[in-house]
Design an enzyme around this catalytic site. Sequence first.
Site, PDB file in Angstrom:
ATOM      1  N   HIS A  54       0.753  -1.170   0.069  1.00 55.48           N
ATOM      2  CA  HIS A  54      -0.084  -0.013   0.073  1.00 55.48           C
ATOM      3  C   HIS A  54       0.822   1.207  -0.090  1.00 55.48           C
ATOM      4  O   HIS A  54       0.648   2.236  -0.619  1.00 55.48           O
ATOM      5  CB  HIS A  54      -1.056   0.052   1.222  1.00 55.48           C
ATOM      6  CG  HIS A  54      -1.896  -1.136   1.116  1.00 55.48           C
ATOM      7  ND1 HIS A  54      -1.728  -2.091   2.263  1.00 55.48           N
ATOM      8  CD2 HIS A  54      -3.033  -1.373   0.396  1.00 55.48           C
ATOM      9  CE1 HIS A  54      -2.876  -3.047   2.163  1.00 55.48           C
ATOM     10  NE2 HIS A  54      -3.661  -2.524   1.080  1.00 55.48           N
ATOM     11  N   GLN A  78     -17.559  -7.262   0.892  1.00 54.72           N
ATOM     12  CA  GLN A  78     -16.581  -7.942   0.113  1.00 54.72           C
ATOM     13  C   GLN A  78     -15.673  -9.021   0.866  1.00 54.72           C
ATOM     14  O   GLN A  78     -15.416 -10.032   0.287  1.00 54.72           O
ATOM     15  CB  GLN A  78     -15.424  -7.086  -0.378  1.00 54.72           C
ATOM     16  CG  GLN A  78     -14.137  -7.491  -1.105  1.00 54.72           C
ATOM     17  CD  GLN A  78     -13.177  -6.444  -1.359  1.00 54.72           C
ATOM     18  OE1 GLN A  78     -13.608  -5.008  -1.163  1.00 54.72           O
ATOM     19  NE2 GLN A  78     -12.100  -6.750  -2.093  1.00 54.72           N
ATOM     20  N   LYS A 161      -0.543  -6.934  -7.970  1.00 50.14           N
ATOM     21  CA  LYS A 161      -1.002  -7.995  -7.155  1.00 50.14           C
ATOM     22  C   LYS A 161      -2.363  -8.670  -7.382  1.00 50.14           C
ATOM     23  O   LYS A 161      -2.517  -9.808  -7.394  1.00 50.14           O
ATOM     24  CB  LYS A 161      -0.550  -7.815  -5.548  1.00 50.14           C
ATOM     25  CG  LYS A 161      -0.829  -9.097  -4.711  1.00 50.14           C
ATOM     26  CD  LYS A 161      -0.373  -8.659  -3.239  1.00 50.14           C
ATOM     27  CE  LYS A 161      -1.295  -8.037  -2.585  1.00 50.14           C
ATOM     28  NZ  LYS A 161      -3.045  -8.725  -2.305  1.00 50.14           N
ATOM     29  N   ASP A 162      -3.221  -7.646  -7.390  1.00 50.40           N
ATOM     30  CA  ASP A 162      -4.676  -7.887  -7.735  1.00 50.40           C
ATOM     31  C   ASP A 162      -5.118  -7.361  -9.063  1.00 50.40           C
ATOM     32  O   ASP A 162      -6.095  -6.526  -9.234  1.00 50.40           O
ATOM     33  CB  ASP A 162      -5.319  -7.242  -6.438  1.00 50.40           C
ATOM     34  CG  ASP A 162      -5.059  -7.713  -5.184  1.00 50.40           C
ATOM     35  OD1 ASP A 162      -5.041  -8.898  -4.706  1.00 50.40           O
ATOM     36  OD2 ASP A 162      -5.005  -6.557  -4.001  1.00 50.40           O
ATOM     37  N   VAL A 188       4.659  -5.592  -5.044  1.00 47.07           N
ATOM     38  CA  VAL A 188       6.027  -5.420  -4.069  1.00 47.07           C
ATOM     39  C   VAL A 188       6.081  -6.744  -3.325  1.00 47.07           C
ATOM     40  O   VAL A 188       5.093  -7.468  -2.897  1.00 47.07           O
ATOM     41  CB  VAL A 188       5.659  -4.497  -2.977  1.00 47.07           C
ATOM     42  CG1 VAL A 188       6.937  -4.557  -1.999  1.00 47.07           C
ATOM     43  CG2 VAL A 188       5.488  -3.074  -3.634  1.00 47.07           C
ATOM     44  N   SER A 197       1.327  -8.883   1.549  1.00 48.04           N
ATOM     45  CA  SER A 197      -0.187  -9.128   1.655  1.00 48.04           C
ATOM     46  C   SER A 197      -0.548  -9.075   2.980  1.00 48.04           C
ATOM     47  O   SER A 197       0.042  -9.678   3.916  1.00 48.04           O
ATOM     48  CB  SER A 197      -0.677 -10.420   1.153  1.00 48.04           C
ATOM     49  OG  SER A 197      -2.095 -10.568   1.194  1.00 48.04           O
ATOM     50  N   ARG A 199      -2.711 -10.729   4.154  1.00 44.16           N
ATOM     51  CA  ARG A 199      -3.017 -12.198   4.615  1.00 44.16           C
ATOM     52  C   ARG A 199      -1.976 -12.959   5.258  1.00 44.16           C
ATOM     53  O   ARG A 199      -2.208 -13.621   5.801  1.00 44.16           O
ATOM     54  CB  ARG A 199      -3.595 -12.843   3.555  1.00 44.16           C
ATOM     55  CG  ARG A 199      -4.739 -12.249   2.754  1.00 44.16           C
ATOM     56  CD  ARG A 199      -5.209 -13.038   1.550  1.00 44.16           C
ATOM     57  NE  ARG A 199      -6.164 -12.467   0.792  1.00 44.16           N
ATOM     58  CZ  ARG A 199      -6.922 -12.604  -0.262  1.00 44.16           C
ATOM     59  NH1 ARG A 199      -6.872 -13.842  -0.377  1.00 44.16           N
ATOM     60  NH2 ARG A 199      -7.799 -11.988  -1.059  1.00 44.16           N
TER      61      ARG A 199
END
Length: 321
Positions: A54, A78, A161-162, A188, A197, A199
Amino acid sequence: MSDRAAGPPGNQQDGVGNMHLASLSAGKTFIMDVARRGQTVGTVHTLGALHLGHAELIRRAAAENDVAIVTVYPNKIQLSPGPEYEFNLEDDIALALGAGASVVISTTDAEMFPPGYRTFVSQGDYPLRASGPHGLLKEGITGCIRWICFARPTRSYFGLKDIEQALLVKQAVADLLLDCEIRFVPTVRYKNGVPISSRLRHFNPSELDELSSLFMALNQLRKQAARGVSCAQDLLESAKPLITFRLFELESLRIVGADSFEDQKQIELPFIISGVAVGHGLRVPDNIYVPDQDTLLDGPADIWIDLPKRCESDVHAQSRA
């Protein structure tokens, strides 16, 4: 500290232009003032639990615009049902402002989804094709488009990444005639290949090393395609032995068209090589987006950083001792 339990802090100002606005109404006043001044706006829209990926989005938004707005809201439509989404708003504000954000805007479920809310962005079966039966991309795209309509950015920044979400948001912006440029920012990654991430914030170094074999397999697929192997099934079968999981399982390994999200039989640009690992109750996706011949031959322009010396779970364990 749980921000949901304690409630978000109120509006806080940290120097000229560097502040946190804790409601949509406060954010709207700021955005209208920026519009009156004719300043360019870059936005980064997040679920919270901000990390160095981010931070790269925010740095670019700040460098390329007069004002950089970061939104923090764990989108309830979501996020999958399960444990409460972990994020610390104070930490997120500090990271965002440190990376160059002009303002952080946060909000609540009551503001974002009041009684009677019923409007969603529909893109047919494209979100399902992109994310599979367990994905919630339709809801994610709806959240992003709502924030873009609210903030009216000149540019909005999305990480590769997404990439599936980024591509669908870009299409939705074009279809809805929104005056906003969607900018893609390289993934990154830790130096072992694992993408940063939220996660993974509680994973230990050995688990991160195990996950690195997924990226190695994806990158080997790209290299084989660059050498002229064009049969997608042959590429996938040759890559699977490179994924050496013990604590994780491989949920999927795919090569899909970047325009259709349909599985390719013969390699054709642009395409996405994607894989999903499953472990600890989490789905951990990774991908390589190949939009052109240069990326096919040389690989994506990823940003590489050192592995963390200690994972957050170790730090939390020490703090409880």
